[in-house]
Design an enzyme around this catalytic site. Structure first.
Site, mmCIF file in Angstrom:
data_model
loop_
_atom_site.group_PDB
_atom_site.id
_atom_site.type_symbol
_atom_site.label_atom_id
_atom_site.label_comp_id
_atom_site.label_asym_id
_atom_site.label_seq_id
_atom_site.Cartn_x
_atom_site.Cartn_y
_atom_site.Cartn_z
ATOM 1 N N LEU A 1 0.911 -1.233 0.063
ATOM 2 C CA LEU A 1 -0.035 -0.241 -0.080
ATOM 3 C C LEU A 1 0.835 1.301 -0.134
ATOM 4 O O LEU A 1 2.078 1.206 0.661
ATOM 5 C CB LEU A 1 -0.973 0.001 1.196
ATOM 6 C CG LEU A 1 -0.465 0.084 2.521
ATOM 7 C CD1 LEU A 1 0.076 1.313 3.130
ATOM 8 C CD2 LEU A 1 -1.315 -0.178 3.693
ATOM 9 N N CYS B 1 9.462 3.705 4.481
ATOM 10 C CA CYS B 1 9.768 2.613 3.673
ATOM 11 C C CYS B 1 10.947 2.826 2.771
ATOM 12 O O CYS B 1 11.739 1.916 3.058
ATOM 13 C CB CYS B 1 8.501 2.273 2.863
ATOM 14 S SG CYS B 1 7.064 1.552 3.752
#
Ligand code: NAD
Length: 445
Positions: A159, A269
């Protein structure tokens, strides 16, 4: 048939996954150690800003499909599938810190043993973890019990923050790493409602699933770093990188997305995943030279941006008032982990600048780090009042069409450093601004 699912770790990934699993009819136990998050979720409030999330969260908590608890035992008793959505932050050497994942897996095995649960449990790692982690989870579980049926699977999450609900409800693909036919069946059934548009679920071995996640993020980071590297070259040879971007993006082999030059990527991330892949590849004796360059370029890009501010505004910024728009690492999130804005703020503060910031969502998270060492404005215009220059770091939509005349009136100097190429240099020149952007010629009125 609906499932009863446990989500362990209710952050950006866990809360969105849990809410979406509940939204399609499953009963979901969200296990979370942060008491403040637990009480907020119990009240139907989202502890994170994610478009569209709170309305789903509130409904599913109210209808008792989403149960949040700090009691892992309760979840292990109730749920066959246990998704680990735990942090995997970087260690000093860049490798992924797996202690959350391994400790919780061990704890789950201990509960299964103590409660003598024999009807089977599946521990599914949804956190981003390096190759070989499924085997390490297996060993951790086996060290506790080999008598109870516990399967291990890998199910990386793709996501995007800011689009997390959309991405979870309609993922472009689902990746499952398992060699176990029963687990495969279970996960295909869980994901079936989300794949009605025909998007695929790829079943592979655990190691391939683990590498797929790092490869995806590192490839996207590569696109960004390629453009950032090119932006320095364009500045030197007097070319507008936005022309080049459009010129190459229309080629479907290249694609229009992730080729925007800027101040460097950030977030929870890309920086850590790029580092972890570099570390894993070096450890394997096959360094990934391109990925290593991606990280170097990213660090250099933020430095280059800061360098341009310093070159124009001075090495010593004492008595210089800097306005800064955009703190979140990207628009539509309140996430400030590894935010480029923080690298910019740190550099400016170390040169004694007075900084006033504005962001539509990320001020609370920013004030946790900077406290009273910077000032916080309640809107974008207040932010620029009496400033000597404006620095733009995050491209929120509300910055796209500002009232330049109003800004010009309230700023001490009409100087702008645009780290996201939000405006056209010619327009800025016409508005009377000295304008510095990324990979494009500087303009003066
Ligand atoms: P996060 O920090 O927002 O959430 C993790 C949550 O786990 C926190 O709420 C924390 O309090 C909780 N936690 C820690 N220890 C716990 C324990 N023992 N029991 C229960 N809860 C515990 O992290 P995140 O952004 O959701 O990321 C989680 C994982 O997913 C990471 O590996 C990340 O790389 C990966 N991932 C993140 C994204 C993203 O966009 N954020 C996307 C894909 C994958």
């Amino acid at each position: 048939m609906p499932h009863t699912i446990a989500i362990v770790g209710t952050g950006y990934v866990g809360l969105v996954s849990g809410t979406c699993f509940a939204e399609v009819g499953n009963t979901v136990y969200c296990v979370e150690v942060d008491a403040e998050k637990v009480s907020m979720i119990q009240a139907g409030k989202s502890p994170i800003y994610e478009p569209g999330l709170e309305i789903l969260l509130e409904r599913n908590v109210r209808e008792r499909r989403l149960i949040v608890t700090d009691d892992l035992r309760q979840a292990v008793r109730a749920c066959t599938m246990l998704f680990l959505c735990l942090p995997t932050p970087p260690n000093e050497d860049g490798s992924a810190d797996l202690h959350y994942v391994l400790e919780v897996a061990t704890e789950i095995a201990e509960i299964i043993k103590e409660e003598d649960i024999r009807d089977g449990r599946v521990i599914i790692t949804r956190s981003t973890v390096p190759v070989g982690t499924a085997a390490r989870v297996r060993s951790a579980v086996d060290a506790v019990t080999k008598d109870h049926p516990i399967a291990i699977a890998s199910n990386p999450e793709f996501l995007r923050e800011g689009f997390a609900v959309e991405d979870t409800m309609k993922p472009e693909r689902v990746v499952v790493g398992t060699g176990d036919a029963h687990v495969r069946e279970l996960l295909c059934d869980v994901y079936e409602p989300f794949l009605s548009n025909g998007n695929p679920i790829f079943i592979m071995d655990e190691k391939s699933a683990e590498v797929t996640k790092y490869a995806a993020n590192s490839f996207l980071a590569t696109k960004i770093s390629f453009m950032n590297d090119l932006s320095a070259y364009c500045e030197t040879v007097g070319v507008d990188i936005e022309n080049v971007r459009q010129g190459i993006g229309s080629d479907s082999r290249i694609g229009k997305r992730f080729i925007f030059p800027g101040v460097g990527y950030g977030g929870s991330c890309f920086p850590k995943d790029v580092k972890a892949l570099i570390h894993s590849a070096r450890e394997a004796g096959t360094p990934l030279r391109i990925v290593e360059a991606v990280e170097d370029v990213n660090i250099a890009q933020t430095e280059r941006f800061i360098g341009r501010i310093v070159k124009r505004m001075g090495e010593d910024l004492h008595n210089i008032r800097i306005a800064l728009w955009g703190l979140a690492f990207k628009p539509n999130t309140d996430d400030v982990r590894e935010a480029p804005a923080f690298r910019v703020i740190d550099a400016l503060l170390s040169r004694r600048a007075s900084i006033t910031v504005y962001d539509p969502e990320a001020v609370k998270n920013t004030s946790r780090r900077y406290g009273t060492s910077i000032h916080y404005a309640s809107n974008m215009y207040e932010c620029v009042e009496n400033s000597d220059c404006l620095v733009i770091v995050t491209e929120w939509n509300e910055f796209r069409k500002p009232d330049f005349a109003r800004m010009a009136q309230s700023m001490n100097h009409r100087i702008m450093f645009d780290g996201r190429n939000m405006y056209h240099p010619y327009d800025m020149q016409m508005e009377g601004f000295e304008y510095y952007s990324v990979g494009r010629p500087d303009v003066k009125p």
